[in-house]
Enzyme design. Structure first.
Site, short mmCIF file in Angstrom:
data_model
loop_
_atom_site.label_atom_id
_atom_site.label_comp_id
_atom_site.label_asym_id
_atom_site.label_seq_id
_atom_site.Cartn_x
_atom_site.Cartn_y
_atom_site.Cartn_z
CG ASP A 15 0.60 5.95 6.89
OD1 ASP A 15 0.48 5.04 7.74
OD2 ASP A 15 1.20 7.01 7.12
CG ASN A 17 -3.80 -0.33 6.66
OD1 ASN A 17 -4.53 0.36 5.96
ND2 ASN A 17 -2.95 -1.21 6.17
NE ARG A 28 -0.51 -1.26 14.59
CZ ARG A 28 -0.47 -0.02 14.10
NH1 ARG A 28 -1.07 0.95 14.74
NH2 ARG A 28 0.16 0.24 12.98
CB THR A 61 13.73 -2.32 4.84
OG1 THR A 61 13.72 -0.91 4.66
CG2 THR A 61 14.00 -2.99 3.51
CG ASN A 63 6.40 -1.67 7.65
OD1 ASN A 63 5.93 -1.65 6.51
ND2 ASN A 63 6.31 -0.60 8.44
CD1 TRP A 64 11.91 -6.21 7.90
CD2 TRP A 64 10.70 -7.99 8.51
NE1 TRP A 64 11.72 -7.00 6.78
CE2 TRP A 64 10.98 -8.10 7.13
CE3 TRP A 64 9.95 -9.02 9.12
CZ2 TRP A 64 10.55 -9.16 6.35
CZ3 TRP A 64 9.51 -10.07 8.34
CH2 TRP A 64 9.81 -10.14 6.98
NE ARG A 66 4.45 -0.85 11.35
CZ ARG A 66 3.43 -0.22 10.82
NH1 ARG A 66 2.25 -0.77 10.80
NH2 ARG A 66 3.58 0.98 10.29
NE ARG A 183 2.92 8.59 4.60
CZ ARG A 183 4.04 8.09 5.10
NH1 ARG A 183 5.19 8.35 4.53
NH2 ARG A 183 4.02 7.36 6.19
NE ARG A 189 6.78 9.63 8.27
CZ ARG A 189 5.89 9.96 9.21
NH1 ARG A 189 5.70 11.22 9.54
NH2 ARG A 189 5.18 9.03 9.80
CD GLU A 202 3.16 17.53 -10.39
OE1 GLU A 202 2.91 18.14 -9.33
OE2 GLU A 202 3.77 18.04 -11.34
#
Ligand code: FPP
Length: 236
Positions: A15, A17, A28, A61, A63-64, A66, A183, A189, A202
């Site tokens: 995450d 970018n 982007r 699923t 991300n489409w 965007r 993450r 999240r 963990e």
């Protein structure tokens, strides 16, 4: 005696970018390109550290949703990444596996994925797993449908449905569950990533944006996994 443990399976939510690009006043997709380049470096770092499985969330699923331009840019980067991965898998003895619902991807991408999986299937080095058009609930739904069909046709009884059977119907069948989930970029999240598989993992969250996540950051995550707080010579 040092009992420092290297996690066998590390899962990463890539995450940041977009924010990496924004900070540089770039579009982007420059961030996504930097993210894909960084991923190539981190696979090697992971292998050199002794990690056996690396699973990354490259495209969800969701991300489409965007912009068309961004999705197109990511798919171009993905095509290039898959192409390069054939040579890399050979050179590094890396086995590549793709999870997620590939049916929605363009045909040439599906073909590249199949070629890559086939070409690398007997490799014995790191198992590099890429989640593409992946959603954990979607994965569980597909697994439940396949189990329900077997019950309906009499191939399975309800008593046959065990945790192991369900694990074996997921896209990650045959892989151990992640020991450590990372993450990047400050979000706390899991975003529908491997919800079944991370039941005992963990979690490590860091503020670093994905394109800046390097070997030192990976070692910090592993230190955290080991319950360590190395101060690198300083005092906190
Ligand atoms: C996360 O940053 C990036 C994505 C969800 C998509 C693309 C990922 C890559 C290009 C890396 C590796 C790629 C491939 C194709 C193998 P973000 O856009 O959510 O960042 P932001 O939260 O800062 O906007």
């Amino acid at each position: 005696m040092d009992d420092y443990k290297i996690p066998q399976h590390v899962a990463i939510i890539l995450d940041g970018n977009g924010r990496w690009a924004k900070k540089r006043h770039l579009p982007r997709n420059f961030g996504h390109k930097a993210g894909a380049d960084n991923l190539e470096r981190v696979i090697e770092d992971a292998w050199n550290l002794g990690i056996k499985y690396l699973t990354v969330y490259a495209f969800s699923t969701e991300n489409w949703k965007r912009s068309v331009e961004e999705v197109k840019g990511i798919m171009t980067i993905l095509r290039d990444f898959l192409k390069k991965s054939i040579a890399k898998s050979k050179k590094n003895n890396m086995k590549v596996r793709i999870i997620g619902d590939r049916t929605r991807l363009d045909e040439d991408i599906i073909k590249s994925i199949e070629d890559l999986e086939e070409a690398s299937k007997d490799n014995t080095g790191i198992v590099f797993c890429v989640a593409l058009n992946y959603g954990g609930r979607d994965e569980i739904t597909r697994a439940m449908r396949s189990i329900a069909a077997d019950v309906k046709e009499g191939r399975l009884s309800t008593e046959d449905i065990t945790e192991d059977l369900i694990s074996g119907r997921l896209d990650t069948a045959g892989m151990p569950d992640p020991d450590l989930l990372i993450r990047t970029s400050g979000e706390i999240r899991i975003s529908n990533y491997l919800p079944w598989q991370i039941a005992y993992s963990e979690f490590y969250f860091c503020d670093t944006l994905w394109p800046d996540f390097d070997k030192e950051e990976l070692v910090k995550a592993i230190d955290y996994y080991n319950g360590r707080d190395r101060r690198f010579g300083g005092v906190k």
